[in-house]
Design a protein around this motif. Structure first.
Motif, PDB file in Angstrom:
ATOM      1  N   ARG A   6      59.133 -31.916  37.335  1.00 44.72           N
ATOM      2  CA  ARG A   6      58.149 -32.922  37.724  1.00 44.72           C
ATOM      3  C   ARG A   6      57.945 -34.008  36.671  1.00 44.72           C
ATOM      4  N   ALA A   7      58.198 -33.653  35.400  1.00 47.97           N
ATOM      5  CA  ALA A   7      58.036 -34.631  34.320  1.00 47.97           C
ATOM      6  C   ALA A   7      58.837 -34.162  33.114  1.00 47.97           C
ATOM      7  N   GLN A   8      59.160 -35.137  32.248  1.00 51.30           N
ATOM      8  CA  GLN A   8      59.869 -34.811  31.014  1.00 51.30           C
ATOM      9  C   GLN A   8      59.313 -35.676  29.898  1.00 51.30           C
ATOM     10  N   PHE A   9      59.111 -35.055  28.739  1.00 50.82           N
ATOM     11  CA  PHE A   9      58.640 -35.762  27.548  1.00 50.82           C
ATOM     12  C   PHE A   9      59.601 -35.471  26.409  1.00 50.82           C
ATOM     13  N   ASP A  10      60.188 -36.521  25.855  1.00 51.84           N
ATOM     14  CA  ASP A  10      61.088 -36.400  24.709  1.00 51.84           C
ATOM     15  C   ASP A  10      60.430 -37.110  23.539  1.00 51.84           C
ATOM     16  N   CYS A  11      60.399 -36.442  22.389  1.00 49.08           N
ATOM     17  CA  CYS A  11      59.756 -37.050  21.236  1.00 49.08           C
ATOM     18  C   CYS A  11      60.464 -36.687  19.941  1.00 49.08           C
ATOM     19  N   ILE A  12      60.195 -37.486  18.927  1.00 54.98           N
ATOM     20  CA  ILE A  12      60.682 -37.208  17.582  1.00 54.98           C
ATOM     21  C   ILE A  12      59.467 -36.870  16.740  1.00 54.98           C
ATOM     22  N   VAL A  13      59.532 -35.702  16.117  1.00 50.33           N
ATOM     23  CA  VAL A  13      58.439 -35.186  15.300  1.00 50.33           C
ATOM     24  C   VAL A  13      58.845 -35.291  13.830  1.00 50.33           C
ATOM     25  N   VAL A  14      57.922 -35.777  13.007  1.00 52.97           N
ATOM     26  CA  VAL A  14      58.154 -35.915  11.573  1.00 52.97           C
ATOM     27  C   VAL A  14      57.175 -35.007  10.836  1.00 52.97           C
ATOM     28  N   LEU A  15      57.668 -34.345   9.795  1.00 49.68           N
ATOM     29  CA  LEU A  15      56.808 -33.530   8.945  1.00 49.68           C
ATOM     30  C   LEU A  15      56.397 -34.349   7.724  1.00 49.68           C
ATOM     31  N   LEU A  16      55.094 -34.395   7.474  1.00 51.98           N
ATOM     32  CA  LEU A  16      54.563 -35.075   6.293  1.00 51.98           C
ATOM     33  C   LEU A  16      53.947 -34.037   5.357  1.00 51.98           C
ATOM     34  N   THR A  17      53.814 -34.391   4.096  1.00 48.06           N
ATOM     35  CA  THR A  17      53.157 -33.505   3.149  1.00 48.06           C
ATOM     36  C   THR A  17      51.722 -33.276   3.607  1.00 48.06           C
ATOM     37  N   PRO A  18      51.082 -32.194   3.137  1.00 46.17           N
ATOM     38  CA  PRO A  18      49.714 -31.902   3.588  1.00 46.17           C
ATOM     39  C   PRO A  18      48.731 -33.055   3.380  1.00 46.17           C
ATOM     40  N   ASP A  19      48.922 -33.860   2.319  1.00 44.48           N
ATOM     41  CA  ASP A  19      48.008 -34.989   2.100  1.00 44.48           C
ATOM     42  C   ASP A  19      48.480 -36.269   2.800  1.00 44.48           C
ATOM     43  N   GLY A  20      49.632 -36.201   3.471  1.00 48.42           N
ATOM     44  CA  GLY A  20      50.140 -37.346   4.222  1.00 48.42           C
ATOM     45  C   GLY A  20      50.802 -38.409   3.377  1.00 48.42           C
ATOM     46  N   SER A  21      51.054 -38.126   2.106  1.00 51.00           N
ATOM     47  CA  SER A  21      51.584 -39.151   1.199  1.00 51.00           C
ATOM     48  C   SER A  21      53.099 -39.357   1.305  1.00 51.00           C
ATOM     49  N   ALA A  45      47.443 -38.724  32.022  1.00 49.42           N
ATOM     50  CA  ALA A  45      47.088 -38.305  30.669  1.00 49.42           C
ATOM     51  C   ALA A  45      47.091 -36.784  30.531  1.00 49.42           C
ATOM     52  N   VAL A  46      46.843 -36.083  31.615  1.00 52.43           N
ATOM     53  CA  VAL A  46      46.809 -34.619  31.579  1.00 52.43           C
ATOM     54  C   VAL A  46      48.188 -34.050  31.254  1.00 52.43           C
ATOM     55  N   TYR A  47      49.237 -34.684  31.743  1.00 49.37           N
ATOM     56  CA  TYR A  47      50.587 -34.218  31.428  1.00 49.37           C
ATOM     57  C   TYR A  47      50.769 -34.161  29.910  1.00 49.37           C
ATOM     58  N   MET A  48      50.285 -35.197  29.222  1.00 50.60           N
ATOM     59  CA  MET A  48      50.422 -35.232  27.762  1.00 50.60           C
ATOM     60  C   MET A  48      49.639 -34.093  27.110  1.00 50.60           C
ATOM     61  N   GLU A  49      48.482 -33.748  27.668  1.00 55.63           N
ATOM     62  CA  GLU A  49      47.719 -32.605  27.153  1.00 55.63           C
ATOM     63  C   GLU A  49      48.494 -31.315  27.349  1.00 55.63           C
ATOM     64  N   TRP A  50      49.123 -31.138  28.504  1.00 61.68           N
ATOM     65  CA  TRP A  50      49.911 -29.937  28.757  1.00 61.68           C
ATOM     66  C   TRP A  50      51.078 -29.853  27.786  1.00 61.68           C
ATOM     67  N   PHE A  51      51.769 -30.967  27.570  1.00 62.19           N
ATOM     68  CA  PHE A  51      52.887 -30.983  26.631  1.00 62.19           C
ATOM     69  C   PHE A  51      52.401 -30.677  25.210  1.00 62.19           C
ATOM     70  N   GLU A  52      51.267 -31.265  24.836  1.00 67.40           N
ATOM     71  CA  GLU A  52      50.736 -31.028  23.491  1.00 67.40           C
ATOM     72  C   GLU A  52      50.365 -29.568  23.288  1.00 67.40           C
ATOM     73  N   ARG A  53      49.724 -28.971  24.267  1.00 64.69           N
ATOM     74  CA  ARG A  53      49.310 -27.570  24.155  1.00 64.69           C
ATOM     75  C   ARG A  53      50.513 -26.670  23.854  1.00 64.69           C
ATOM     76  N   LEU A  54      51.613 -26.883  24.568  1.00 61.38           N
ATOM     77  CA  LEU A  54      52.788 -26.043  24.335  1.00 61.38           C
ATOM     78  C   LEU A  54      53.491 -26.430  23.037  1.00 61.38           C
ATOM     79  N   ARG A  55      53.475 -27.708  22.694  1.00 59.96           N
ATOM     80  CA  ARG A  55      54.109 -28.156  21.453  1.00 59.96           C
ATOM     81  C   ARG A  55      53.421 -27.519  20.240  1.00 59.96           C
ATOM     82  N   VAL A  56      52.105 -27.428  20.264  1.00 56.98           N
ATOM     83  CA  VAL A  56      51.368 -26.776  19.178  1.00 56.98           C
ATOM     84  C   VAL A  56      51.766 -25.308  19.085  1.00 56.98           C
ATOM     85  N   ARG A  57      51.836 -24.632  20.208  1.00 54.10           N
ATOM     86  CA  ARG A  57      52.255 -23.224  20.227  1.00 54.10           C
ATOM     87  C   ARG A  57      53.679 -23.076  19.684  1.00 54.10           C
ATOM     88  N   TYR A  58      54.568 -23.977  20.082  1.00 50.99           N
ATOM     89  CA  TYR A  58      55.957 -23.953  19.630  1.00 50.99           C
ATOM     90  C   TYR A  58      56.023 -24.072  18.099  1.00 50.99           C
TER      91      TYR A  58
END
Length: 159
Positions: free
Chosen positions: A121-136, A45-58
């Motif tokens: 050591r690990a690779q994470f591939d994902c698809i990111v979607v942008l939603l409106t601020p209210d999520g609608s 689970a820590v790997y996902m935290e590391w990926f998330e931390r950099l993804r937010v910065r990106y």
């Protein structure tokens, strides 16, 4: 080479660390005791935290969101796949990378990797979607970000 933690690494620094090809964003850190599991290696689970931390910065650096404005899009991972290649242990230095490989009107594909000692050591591939601020509904990727994906990340436009 002295490794600077929590600071974006240059292309040359990535090359020296064995990261090939270098990525648009890469940052280093070190495994902490609190990240280990009962088997004395980094918990999955820590790997996902590391990926998330950099993804937010990106996402902040490319200008999609500052995560502090009410008009910023909601950023949602639609799907993702992680591949664990080799375990990580206490005190290992590591580098997490992030870059866009392809994009559409409201979504983009991110490739993230974890490197240590010149080995992926690990690779994470994902698809990111942008939603409106209210999520609608979905929100279009801004033109400046699309241009950055093409110019810096060398991503492919898929429509």
């Amino acid at each position: 080479m002295t490794l600077a933690y929590h600071t974006p690494l240059s292309t040359d620094e990535q090359h020296r660390l064995g990261i090939s090809p270098p990525q648009p964003l890469a940052m280093a850190d070190q495994v902490r005791f609190s990240e280990l599991d009962a088997l004395n290696h980094v918990n999955n689970a820590v790997y996902m935290e590391w990926f998330e931390r950099l993804r937010v910065r990106y996402v902040q650096e490319i200008g999609i969101s500052g995560y502090d404005r009410t008009n910023d899009p909601r950023i949602v991972i639609r799907s993702g796949s992680i591949h664990y290649i080799q375990e990580m242990r206490m005190d290992e230095n590591y580098v997490v990378t992030c870059g866009c490989s392809a994009f559409r009107n409201t979504s983009f594909s991110l490739n993230q990797q974890l490197w240590s000692g010149g080995t992926k050591r690990a690779q994470f591939d994902c698809i990111v979607v942008l939603l409106t601020p209210d999520g609608s509904g979905r929100m279009a990727i801004p033109d400046a970000v699309r241009q950055r994906f093409t110019d810096i990340d060398h991503a492919t436009s898929e429509g």
